[in-house]
Scaffold this motif. Structure first.
Motif, mmCIF file in Angstrom:
data_model
loop_
_atom_site.group_PDB
_atom_site.id
_atom_site.type_symbol
_atom_site.label_atom_id
_atom_site.label_comp_id
_atom_site.label_asym_id
_atom_site.label_seq_id
_atom_site.Cartn_x
_atom_site.Cartn_y
_atom_site.Cartn_z
ATOM 1 N N ALA A 38 -10.531 9.631 -0.252
ATOM 2 C CA ALA A 38 -10.530 9.029 1.085
ATOM 3 C C ALA A 38 -10.520 7.501 0.985
ATOM 4 N N GLY A 39 -9.606 6.888 1.707
ATOM 5 C CA GLY A 39 -9.524 5.444 1.766
ATOM 6 C C GLY A 39 -9.012 4.766 0.513
ATOM 7 N N GLY A 41 -6.341 3.560 -2.429
ATOM 8 C CA GLY A 41 -4.950 3.151 -2.545
ATOM 9 C C GLY A 41 -4.505 3.115 -3.984
ATOM 10 N N LYS A 115 -3.589 13.262 7.032
ATOM 11 C CA LYS A 115 -3.268 11.971 6.417
ATOM 12 C C LYS A 115 -4.051 10.799 7.025
ATOM 13 N N PRO A 116 -4.062 10.618 8.329
ATOM 14 C CA PRO A 116 -4.847 9.489 8.869
ATOM 15 C C PRO A 116 -6.349 9.689 8.735
ATOM 16 N N VAL A 117 -6.796 10.941 8.653
ATOM 17 C CA VAL A 117 -8.228 11.201 8.483
ATOM 18 C C VAL A 117 -8.665 10.794 7.085
ATOM 19 N N GLY A 119 -6.834 8.888 4.890
ATOM 20 C CA GLY A 119 -6.526 7.467 4.756
ATOM 21 C C GLY A 119 -6.125 7.020 3.363
ATOM 22 N N ARG A 120 -5.703 7.918 2.520
ATOM 23 C CA ARG A 120 -5.241 7.511 1.185
ATOM 24 C C ARG A 120 -3.825 6.931 1.295
ATOM 25 N N THR A 121 -3.566 5.852 0.586
ATOM 26 C CA THR A 121 -2.273 5.188 0.725
ATOM 27 C C THR A 121 -1.573 5.006 -0.617
ATOM 28 N N GLY A 125 0.755 0.757 1.841
ATOM 29 C CA GLY A 125 0.037 1.347 2.966
ATOM 30 C C GLY A 125 0.581 2.641 3.522
ATOM 31 N N LEU A 127 0.714 6.419 4.121
ATOM 32 C CA LEU A 127 -0.266 7.497 3.975
ATOM 33 C C LEU A 127 0.264 8.560 3.013
#
Length: 232
Positions: A38-39, A41, A115-117, A119-121, A125, A127
């Motif tokens: 999560a979150g 990159g 994907k937006p939950v 938030g991995r990019t 940026g 998703l």
């Protein structure tokens, strides 16, 4: 269309319990991976090792990767779904035809919600988790394999192995293509594969339940007509 064609479930009752457990485990793995990344990159340790081995393939394998990737794009995916629906209808399996649309649709829809939950990019940026391409092709392969297993009337163990094998082959092929082209991390592909295993069996259950209820309603209606006194 024969009565057997109409009443044949797309997910035989004998394997529903097994697929329920598979779906539950797949959903759990999807959630665990989502929490882990999560979150983020950046690739994880395993992601990095696999990614370095698979990324940047040269021709002719790059052409293979691009062709496989196309199968998950809107045009390619649409063509595959149309072909699958047509094949199901030719084999007189209306339930499978409905699932050929519903199963992949649920899988792709679930990835878009996740994907937006998570938030991995990846790459400026975009998703990344889970992979919608991998989820789509896995779900479609699962649907087709369910139809084949049902038509061949394989036993529960053999049928489950056939469907899982088809889902694994499709997921591995698309997952490799996504990693080779740099579109996803390997764990994104694994997450997409698990999403398909989690939601496609649920789609099969919904299709069978709706079809059985409709058939029961028609049977009750015919029985009512048969017992109704004739008008004089």
């Amino acid at each position: 269309m024969t009565e057997d064609d109409v009443s044949r479930p797309v997910m035989p009752p004998a394997v529903r319990g097994v697929w329920g457990m598979i779906a539950a485990v797949a959903a759990l793995v999807t959630g665990v991976l989502g929490v882990l990344y999560a979150g983020s990159g950046e690739p994880g340790g395993v992601d990095g090792r696999i990614g370095r081995a698979a990324y940047g393939v040269e021709a002719p394998w790059r052409h293979v990767a691009l062709a496989t990737d196309f199968l998950g794009e809107p045009v390619g995916a649409g063509l595959l779904v149309v072909a699958a629906v047509a094949g199901c209808l030719l084999l007189r399996s209306a339930r499978a035809a409905v699932l050929a649309v519903l199963g992949p649709g649920l899988a792709v829809g679930a990835t878009k919600l996740l994907k937006p939950v998570v938030g991995r990019t990846i790459h400026d940026g975009h998703l990344a988790y889970p992979s919608g391409h991998t989820a789509f092709l896995t779900a479609l392969a699962l649907v087709v394999a369910l139809l084949v297993a049902g038509r061949r009337r394989r036993g529960p163990a053999a049928g489950t192995a056939l469907v899982l094998g088809a889902a694994l082959a499709a997921g591995a092929a698309m997952g490799w293509a996504q990693v080779a082209l740099g579109a996803h991390y390997p764990s994104d592909a694994l997450g997409g594969w698990c999403v398909a295993l989690a939601v496609a069996p649920a789609g099969a259950w919904l299709v069978d339940r709706a079809a059985d209820q409709r058939a029961a309603g028609r049977g009750a209606g015919r029985a009512s007509d048969a017992t109704r006194p004739a008008a004089h």
